[in-house]
Scaffold this motif. Structure first.
Motif: not given
Ligand SMILES: [Mg+2]
Ligand SMILES: Nc1nc2c(ncn2[C@@H]2O[C@H](COP(=O)(O)OP(=O)(O)O)[C@@H](O)[C@H]2O)c(=O)[nH]1
Length: 301
Positions: A114, A137, A146, A189
């Motif tokens: 990430t 994700d 995040q 991601d």
């Molecule tokens: Mg990650």
């Protein structure tokens, strides 16, 4: 700090392990078989890997026999040349060609996927490219949050679904949305939980398949993120992911935190996948295009 200083600083622990220990070993010694064996030890300690260490010292031994290396400084210079020979570099990651340029990011938990995505996104937007991040994700809500923080920092858009949603559907939507809006790049991601290895690989294959339906040439890059501190494990991870989804480039992170940066030599020597990016810190400016020349100069500098 300038680019090169930053690299040097990031590699300082590896420099100590690899170069300063070699200097200490060579000082005032004659070049003989004992010395070569001790050098091999140093290389292995720096995580160069047994196979690669032995091929380096083998090449040096040949030069000693031929009389091309007689003194310790000559040995040190020859070691530098051997390291340069092993390090190859792939083409840089830039968004070119048909839009969007799609990067699928893979790797086990905690390696820095990430963070690396955030850094790449920022680099792209700094250069005037528009970016969509895909929050595939979906395993934890925190992972999506995040990525959102990084999207904000980079001035990128984000495509996300609820946590627990189908990762392939998120990736598909991101690519479709980028095509509709003429966005330059999509960076996907993914989750990296390894306790369900087969499921993870199946999930990644599905993501790849599904985005290929929306855009047949995608993904243009399958970027495997590996953590330099994970030692020889990095090689195993690369083999597993490559077999499942065909890795086109490696981002080697956390080189700043380790004396075991010699792993980059093992990766170059044992795998046919180029290292394209290296991470030398947590900040946005700490992700660099990998250049063999600069890397060796920073080690020896
Ligand atoms: Mg990650
Ligand atoms: N020192 C250092 N830390 C890094 C680097 N890249 C990532 N990290 C840290 O590694 C941790 C895990 O990163 P994350 O991106 O969440 O990993 P992910 O699980 O693969 O997505 C975070 O604390 C990052 O700040 C790097 O190049 N150097």
């Amino acid at each position: 700090m300038g680019f090169f200083e930053n690299l040097k600083h990031g590699l300082s622990k590896t420099r100590t392990a690899l170069i300063e220990n070699t200097d200490a070993l060579l000082s005032g010694k004659t070049v003989d078989e004992n010395l070569l064996e001790e050098l091999e030890e140093i290389l292995i300690m720096a995580d160069v890997g047994p196979e690669t260490a032995s091929s380096i010292t083998g090449a040096l031994r040949d030069k000693v026999k031929k009389g091309d290396i007689r003194t310790a400084p000559e040995l040190k210079a020859a070691l530098k040349e051997e390291i340069k020979k092993i390090l190859r570099e792939g083409h840089k990651i830039i968004c070119t060609g048909e839009k969007p340029y799609v990067i699928l990011t893979v790797g086990v938990n905690g390696v820095g996927k990430t963070t690396t995505i955030g850094k790449i996104a920022r680099h792209f937007t700094d250069n005037g490219f528009s970016v969509i991040l895909a929050a595939a994700d979906t395993f934890r809500a925190a992972a999506i949050e995040q990525l959102e923080i990084w999207a904000d920092r980079a001035g990128a858009e984000i495509v996300k679904h609820r946590s627990g949603a189908d990762p392939a559907a998120v990736a598909f939507d991101a690519v479709a949305s980028a095509r509709a809006k003429d966005i330059d790049a999509v960076i996907i991601d993914t989750a990296g939980r390894l306790h369900t290895k087969t499921n993870l690989m199946e999930e990644l294959k599905k993501i790849k398949r599904v985005i290929g339906k929306e855009m047949p040439s995608a993904p243009h890059e399958v970027l495997l993120v590996v953590d330099a501190t994970s030692g020889q494990n990095a090689i195993t991870q690369a083999k597993i992911f490559n077999e499942a989804v065909g890795v086109t480039g490696i981002a080697l992170t956390k080189l700043d935190g380790t004396a075991k940066g010699g792993i980059i030599l093992a990766i170059n020597n044992e795998l046919s996948i180029p290292v394209k990016l290296i991470g030398v810190g947590e900040g946005v400016e700490d992700l660099q295009d990998f250049s063999a020349e600069e890397f060796v100069d920073a080690l020896y500098g």
